[in-house]
Design a protein around this motif. Structure first.
Motif, short mmCIF file in Angstrom:
data_model
loop_
_atom_site.label_atom_id
_atom_site.label_comp_id
_atom_site.label_asym_id
_atom_site.label_seq_id
_atom_site.Cartn_x
_atom_site.Cartn_y
_atom_site.Cartn_z
N THR A 14 -29.57 -0.71 -9.62
CA THR A 14 -29.96 -0.04 -10.55
C THR A 14 -31.28 -0.36 -10.05
OG1 THR A 14 -29.78 0.83 -12.39
CG2 THR A 14 -29.76 -1.73 -11.90
N THR A 15 -32.05 1.25 -10.96
CA THR A 15 -33.80 0.82 -11.00
C THR A 15 -33.97 0.13 -12.55
OG1 THR A 15 -34.45 3.18 -11.73
CG2 THR A 15 -34.57 2.76 -9.47
N GLY A 16 -32.72 0.45 -13.18
CA GLY A 16 -32.77 -0.54 -14.49
C GLY A 16 -32.63 -2.21 -14.42
N ASP A 17 -31.60 -2.54 -16.17
CA ASP A 17 -31.47 -4.23 -15.58
C ASP A 17 -30.44 -4.01 -15.38
OD1 ASP A 17 -32.38 -7.23 -17.14
OD2 ASP A 17 -30.71 -6.38 -17.80
N TYR A 26 -32.50 -3.93 -8.78
CA TYR A 26 -32.88 -4.04 -10.06
C TYR A 26 -34.04 -3.66 -10.43
CZ TYR A 26 -33.71 -9.02 -8.51
OH TYR A 26 -33.97 -10.40 -8.33
N GLY A 27 -34.47 -3.50 -11.35
CA GLY A 27 -35.87 -3.35 -11.61
C GLY A 27 -36.36 -4.58 -12.47
N SER A 28 -35.16 -4.90 -13.50
CA SER A 28 -35.47 -6.41 -13.87
C SER A 28 -34.02 -6.86 -13.68
CB SER A 28 -35.67 -6.00 -15.52
OG SER A 28 -34.81 -5.39 -16.21
N LEU A 29 -33.99 -8.06 -13.93
CA LEU A 29 -32.88 -8.91 -14.15
C LEU A 29 -32.48 -10.36 -14.98
CD1 LEU A 29 -30.28 -10.88 -12.06
CD2 LEU A 29 -31.68 -11.54 -10.94
N THR A 30 -31.79 -10.36 -15.66
CA THR A 30 -31.20 -11.39 -16.58
C THR A 30 -30.47 -12.47 -16.59
OG1 THR A 30 -32.17 -9.32 -18.69
CG2 THR A 30 -30.59 -10.84 -19.43
N ILE A 31 -30.32 -13.01 -16.30
CA ILE A 31 -29.02 -14.30 -16.20
C ILE A 31 -29.27 -15.36 -17.16
CG2 ILE A 31 -28.68 -16.37 -14.97
CD1 ILE A 31 -30.33 -14.67 -12.77
N SER A 91 -16.60 3.00 -5.14
CA SER A 91 -17.66 2.69 -5.85
C SER A 91 -17.46 2.34 -6.93
CB SER A 91 -18.73 3.46 -5.71
OG SER A 91 -18.26 5.07 -5.29
N ILE A 92 -18.20 2.39 -8.01
CA ILE A 92 -18.46 2.82 -9.74
C ILE A 92 -20.11 2.30 -9.67
CG2 ILE A 92 -17.88 1.48 -11.86
CD1 ILE A 92 -15.55 -0.32 -9.95
N SER A 93 -20.55 3.68 -10.62
CA SER A 93 -21.31 3.50 -11.02
C SER A 93 -21.48 4.94 -12.56
CB SER A 93 -21.27 4.78 -9.84
OG SER A 93 -21.55 6.05 -9.48
N ALA A 94 -22.87 4.76 -12.21
CA ALA A 94 -23.76 5.78 -13.83
C ALA A 94 -24.28 6.51 -12.82
CB ALA A 94 -23.32 5.26 -14.81
N VAL A 95 -25.17 7.07 -14.26
CA VAL A 95 -26.19 7.92 -13.33
C VAL A 95 -27.56 7.67 -14.18
CG1 VAL A 95 -27.95 9.88 -12.68
CG2 VAL A 95 -25.49 9.56 -12.42
N ILE A 100 -20.87 -0.70 -6.36
CA ILE A 100 -21.72 -0.89 -8.01
C ILE A 100 -22.72 0.08 -8.07
CG2 ILE A 100 -21.65 -2.13 -9.91
CD1 ILE A 100 -19.57 -4.17 -9.22
N GLY A 101 -22.81 0.97 -8.79
CA GLY A 101 -24.36 1.60 -9.09
C GLY A 101 -24.95 2.35 -7.82
N GLY A 102 -26.51 2.08 -7.72
CA GLY A 102 -26.87 2.47 -6.25
C GLY A 102 -27.22 4.32 -6.99
N GLY A 103 -28.56 5.09 -6.88
CA GLY A 103 -29.16 6.56 -7.61
C GLY A 103 -28.88 6.00 -9.04
N MET A 104 -28.49 4.76 -9.52
CA MET A 104 -28.69 4.91 -10.64
C MET A 104 -30.09 4.33 -11.60
SD MET A 104 -25.62 2.48 -11.96
CE MET A 104 -26.46 2.47 -13.64
N SER A 105 -30.27 4.80 -12.76
CA SER A 105 -31.47 4.43 -13.73
C SER A 105 -31.31 3.79 -14.83
CB SER A 105 -32.50 5.65 -13.80
OG SER A 105 -31.79 6.74 -14.76
N GLY A 106 -29.29 3.74 -15.24
CA GLY A 106 -28.87 2.84 -16.69
C GLY A 106 -29.11 1.89 -15.56
N ASN A 107 -28.87 0.96 -16.78
CA ASN A 107 -28.22 -0.78 -16.79
C ASN A 107 -27.05 -1.14 -16.21
OD1 ASN A 107 -31.07 -1.23 -18.03
ND2 ASN A 107 -30.14 -1.39 -19.67
#
Length: 463
Positions: A353-356, A390-395, A297-301, A328-335
């Protein structure tokens, strides 16, 4: 001049009685120009707030030990405790500089079953260069112990792999039992460069253990894969490999930034984990099924995760910028931002993530194909898109090329498509979303071309 070798249980302590201690320096090859290693067994070396230096030459704080026939590794700590912690949350710095020999197990710095620690503002700096040997270990820095700072000190590691056929020419290897931790507000910074050799592990940074920050500190890794071809079993020239249950995590407010550049080599398709290893820029590998290890896993909070992968090169090899087989991520709110000109997200993997989440190319003007029917150099398949939460997605980005969209994915949150100056966004079918609000944003650098007609947007969420 020569080696410093301490076997058995040996303790060295300064500052006895509660005061701040003095510095402790080990200087092998003190005259410079020759060889001289440092090998220490069980025991404790404690400076009580003074600096601890292990190096070589006339200036050991910057000079390197050099392994030899008697002690192949530049620095070898086996069951040792190096402690520069001082009274009242103080601490000295710890510096280790080592170069491996040209035969045998010739790692630059090898920490085995040992603890290297300090407190206060004291940091830890380790510099290692692997030697050269066939069928051996030529690792710049090999950690099978614990390296940690307790307060605001940083951990900095610079490793360069050696050379050899069928060898481990890894820049920095944090092994299965390895723990690298900034338990206060310190940061962790790795720079690893893989060596060279056919049928060898020429990996810039290989994280097999745990690398974590706890407070406001961030994790930064820069890995460059080496070079080697498939001769009989294949070479691995990956910039950054996180696998076999490896953990890279900022568990406080810090961020994680990984930048990996794949190396060069032909016909490298080594079966491992849930896929293949070759010349990837960054690979997060799943070894749960094939080898029985935990998830990698690779993650932040609350901090961000940014992964940049530059694919390596070689005919018949796996040359992917960023590949995720696990978490990647999981339980994180950052982007979360993935930057590469080629991406692969395996079935069963997740980016959450719940972020972007942002997916964008590395090279300027790289075209993007969205969905299985989209056409572009950076191909984002429907399977890849379905592995995202995700909370939002940018491509895309303001530097991207044209974006071509033909996807069967039903997007569940707002999505923005962005092309660069002079580049079109083309819709070749219906875009579907169950999101409420502004389901889709199309920011074209030139034209928006709608080939989907009047039914181009299927908005079941009211967006």
């Amino acid at each position: 001049t020569g080696d410093i070798a301490m076997s058995g249980t040996t303790n060295i302590t300064t500052g006895v009685g509660g005061g701040t201690g003095g510095s402790i320096t080990f200087d092998s090859n003190s005259g410079g120009g020759g060889t001289g290693a440092i090998s220490i067994g069980a025991g404790t070396i404690a400076s009580n707030g003074g600096d601890i230096v292990m190096g070589g030459g006339v200036a050991p704080s910057t000079g390197y030990t050099v392994g030899d026939a008697a002690n192949n590794n530049g620095i070898y700590l086996n069951g040792t405790t190096l402690d520069a912690s001082g009274p009242s949350n103080t601490g000295g710095t710890i510096t280790l500089n080592g170069t491996g020999w040209s035969s045998g197990s010739n790692n630059g710095v090898w920490i085995s079953g040992s603890t290297v620690e300090t407190g206060g503002t004291g940091g830890i700096t380790i510099n290692g260069h692997g030697g050269s040997d066939d069928a051996g270990g030529s690792i710049g820095i090999l950690n099978l112990g614990t390296i940690q700072t307790a307060d605001s000190g940083n951990i900095t590691m610079n490793g360069t792999g050696g050379t050899g056929t069928a060898s481990s020419n890894i820049g920095i290897f944090n092994g299965f039992d390895g723990v690298i931790a900034a338990t206060g507000d310190g940061s962790i910074m790795f720079t690893g460069t893989g060596g060279s050799g056919n049928d060898s592990n020429n990996i810039g940074i290989f994280n097999f253990g745990s690398t974590q920050t706890a407070g406001s500190g961030s994790i930064t890794m820069n890995g460059i894969g080496g070079s080697g071809n498939h001769a009989s079993s294949g070479a691995i020239n990956i910039g950054i490999l996180n696998g076999y249950g490896g953990i890279i995590a900022a568990t406080g407010t810090g961020s994680v930034t990984l930048t990996g550049m794949g190396g060069t080599g032909n016909n490298n398709t080594v079966a491992s984990g849930n896929g293949l290893e070759g010349n990837q820029g960054v690979l997060n590998e799943n070894d749960t099924i094939s080898n029985g290890f935990p998830d990698s896993s690779i993650s932040a909070v609350s901090g961000n995760v940014t992964i940049t992968g530059i694919a390596g090169s070689g005919s018949g090899s796996v040359n992917t910028g960023v590949e995720n087989q696990d978490i990647i991520g999981g339980g994180m709110s950052g982007n979360i931002t993935l930057i590469a000109d080629s991406m692969a997200l395996a079935s069963g993997s997740s980016v959450t993530t719940t972020g972007d989440i942002t997916l964008k190319p590395h090279a300027v003007s790289t075209t993007i194909g969205v969905g299985d029917g989209g056409t572009g150099a950076l191909q984002l398949s429907d399977d890849l898109l379905s592995s995202l939460s995700y909370g939002s997605l940018t491509i895309g980005s303001s530097n991207a090329g044209a974006v071509d969209i033909s996807s069967t994915t039903v997007f569940t949150a707002p999505v923005a498509f962005i092309s660069g100056s002079g580049a079109d966004i083309t819709l070749d079918g219906a875009l579907s979303s169950s999101a409420s609000g502004a389901a889709f944003t199309l920011a074209s650098g030139r034209n928006f071309i709608n080939n989907g007609g009047a039914s181009a947007f299927d908005l079941t969420g009211g967006g």
